[in-house]
Design a protein around this motif. Structure first.
Motif, mmCIF file in Angstrom:
data_model
loop_
_atom_site.group_PDB
_atom_site.id
_atom_site.type_symbol
_atom_site.label_atom_id
_atom_site.label_comp_id
_atom_site.label_asym_id
_atom_site.label_seq_id
_atom_site.Cartn_x
_atom_site.Cartn_y
_atom_site.Cartn_z
ATOM 1 N N LYS A 6 -33.114 1.592 -66.380
ATOM 2 C CA LYS A 6 -32.851 2.606 -67.394
ATOM 3 C C LYS A 6 -32.901 3.943 -66.674
ATOM 4 O O LYS A 6 -33.857 4.222 -65.957
ATOM 5 C CB LYS A 6 -33.901 2.553 -68.501
ATOM 6 C CG LYS A 6 -33.637 3.567 -69.596
ATOM 7 C CD LYS A 6 -34.662 3.449 -70.703
ATOM 8 C CE LYS A 6 -34.419 4.526 -71.739
ATOM 9 N NZ LYS A 6 -35.474 4.575 -72.747
ATOM 10 N N ILE A 17 -19.058 7.788 -69.082
ATOM 11 C CA ILE A 17 -19.615 6.547 -68.552
ATOM 12 C C ILE A 17 -18.713 5.922 -67.494
ATOM 13 O O ILE A 17 -19.192 5.320 -66.533
ATOM 14 C CB ILE A 17 -19.968 5.572 -69.693
ATOM 15 C CG1 ILE A 17 -21.063 4.607 -69.257
ATOM 16 C CG2 ILE A 17 -18.779 4.843 -70.205
ATOM 17 C CD1 ILE A 17 -22.389 5.225 -69.120
ATOM 18 N N ASP A 18 -17.399 6.074 -67.641
ATOM 19 C CA ASP A 18 -16.478 5.535 -66.634
ATOM 20 C C ASP A 18 -16.617 6.266 -65.304
ATOM 21 O O ASP A 18 -16.594 5.652 -64.233
ATOM 22 C CB ASP A 18 -15.023 5.623 -67.126
ATOM 23 C CG ASP A 18 -14.771 4.716 -68.315
ATOM 24 O OD1 ASP A 18 -15.402 3.641 -68.393
ATOM 25 O OD2 ASP A 18 -13.943 5.089 -69.174
ATOM 26 N N LYS A 35 -23.253 -3.715 -64.558
ATOM 27 C CA LYS A 35 -22.673 -3.308 -65.836
ATOM 28 C C LYS A 35 -23.322 -1.998 -66.234
ATOM 29 O O LYS A 35 -24.501 -1.767 -65.949
ATOM 30 C CB LYS A 35 -22.939 -4.354 -66.912
ATOM 31 C CG LYS A 35 -22.294 -5.693 -66.659
ATOM 32 C CD LYS A 35 -22.706 -6.669 -67.752
ATOM 33 C CE LYS A 35 -22.489 -8.086 -67.296
ATOM 34 N NZ LYS A 35 -23.243 -9.040 -68.070
ATOM 35 N N LYS A 37 -23.994 0.721 -69.501
ATOM 36 C CA LYS A 37 -23.943 0.911 -70.959
ATOM 37 C C LYS A 37 -24.657 2.208 -71.307
ATOM 38 O O LYS A 37 -25.810 2.420 -70.918
ATOM 39 C CB LYS A 37 -24.635 -0.257 -71.661
ATOM 40 C CG LYS A 37 -24.670 -0.125 -73.165
ATOM 41 C CD LYS A 37 -25.454 -1.266 -73.792
ATOM 42 C CE LYS A 37 -25.612 -1.023 -75.275
ATOM 43 N NZ LYS A 37 -26.640 -1.859 -75.850
ATOM 44 N N LYS A 38 -23.975 3.063 -72.026
ATOM 45 C CA LYS A 38 -24.611 4.298 -72.494
ATOM 46 C C LYS A 38 -25.519 3.946 -73.656
ATOM 47 O O LYS A 38 -25.091 3.338 -74.637
ATOM 48 C CB LYS A 38 -23.562 5.316 -72.920
ATOM 49 C CG LYS A 38 -24.161 6.655 -73.267
ATOM 50 C CD LYS A 38 -23.086 7.695 -73.513
ATOM 51 C CE LYS A 38 -23.718 9.028 -73.842
ATOM 52 N NZ LYS A 38 -22.707 10.042 -74.107
ATOM 53 N N GLU A 39 -26.778 4.290 -73.533
ATOM 54 C CA GLU A 39 -27.766 3.927 -74.551
ATOM 55 C C GLU A 39 -27.927 5.028 -75.587
ATOM 56 O O GLU A 39 -27.893 4.786 -76.772
ATOM 57 C CB GLU A 39 -29.098 3.612 -73.882
ATOM 58 C CG GLU A 39 -30.128 3.049 -74.791
ATOM 59 C CD GLU A 39 -29.685 1.756 -75.466
ATOM 60 O OE1 GLU A 39 -30.052 1.578 -76.638
ATOM 61 O OE2 GLU A 39 -28.977 0.946 -74.858
ATOM 62 N N VAL A 44 -28.694 5.893 -69.677
ATOM 63 C CA VAL A 44 -27.738 4.836 -69.363
ATOM 64 C C VAL A 44 -28.505 3.620 -68.856
ATOM 65 O O VAL A 44 -29.495 3.753 -68.137
ATOM 66 C CB VAL A 44 -26.739 5.321 -68.288
ATOM 67 C CG1 VAL A 44 -25.797 4.220 -67.864
ATOM 68 C CG2 VAL A 44 -25.963 6.535 -68.788
ATOM 69 N N THR A 47 -27.164 -2.795 -65.536
ATOM 70 C CA THR A 47 -27.603 -4.191 -65.530
ATOM 71 C C THR A 47 -27.078 -4.888 -64.278
ATOM 72 O O THR A 47 -25.891 -4.831 -63.975
ATOM 73 C CB THR A 47 -27.086 -4.922 -66.783
ATOM 74 O OG1 THR A 47 -27.525 -4.208 -67.937
ATOM 75 C CG2 THR A 47 -27.617 -6.348 -66.832
#
Length: 135
Positions: A6, A17-18, A35, A37-39, A44, A47
């Motif tokens: 995190k 994010i890209d 991977k 993922k924006k949280e 972010v 993973t």
């Protein structure tokens, strides 16, 4: 099994994010990829499927994005994301003007211990510089 970092980006700019993923893919050079993922705002999740690759990234802190620090932590899905604090970061410190015979990890740890906890460096060869030691 998944291993998650995190990360909080310490910037006020909006995160794409890209762009984040494209920036760290060549920097981290991990074999299996990750991977993204924006949280939430500036947080972010990265993973990984290989713990060693994730730990290598943690060991080479600090990391920045667009000239701003990002603070990272291991994340366990059992933890509440909202309660996680991003109040610590690891930095490399150079200690100069030490006589050659004292350029050891032990001496550097004693000098830098006044700052905070000192992490173990991988080898003496990786911490020695031109007239300084890196801790």
């Amino acid at each position: 099994m998944e291993f998650i970092l995190k990360e909080k980006f310490l910037t006020k700019r909006a995160l794409n994010i890209d762009v984040v993923a494209k920036t760290f893919k060549p920097n981290w050079r991990n074999k299996n990829g990750f991977k993204v993922k924006k949280e939430c705002d500036h947080v972010v999740l990265f993973t990984f499927d290989d713990r060693n690759e994730m730990e290598k990234i943690i060991a080479t802190e600090p990391w920045s994005f667009d000239k701003h620090l990002k603070v990272l932590q291991n994340y366990d899905k059992e933890k509440d994301l909202a309660n996680m604090k991003f109040n610590r970061a690891t930095f490399w410190v150079q200690v100069h003007d030490i006589p050659i015979r004292f350029r050891t990890q032990k001496v550097a740890k004693e000098i830098c211990g006044a700052i905070r906890a000192v992490n173990e460096a991988p080898t003496d060869a990786e911490v020695e510089g031109d007239g300084f030691i890196r801790v």
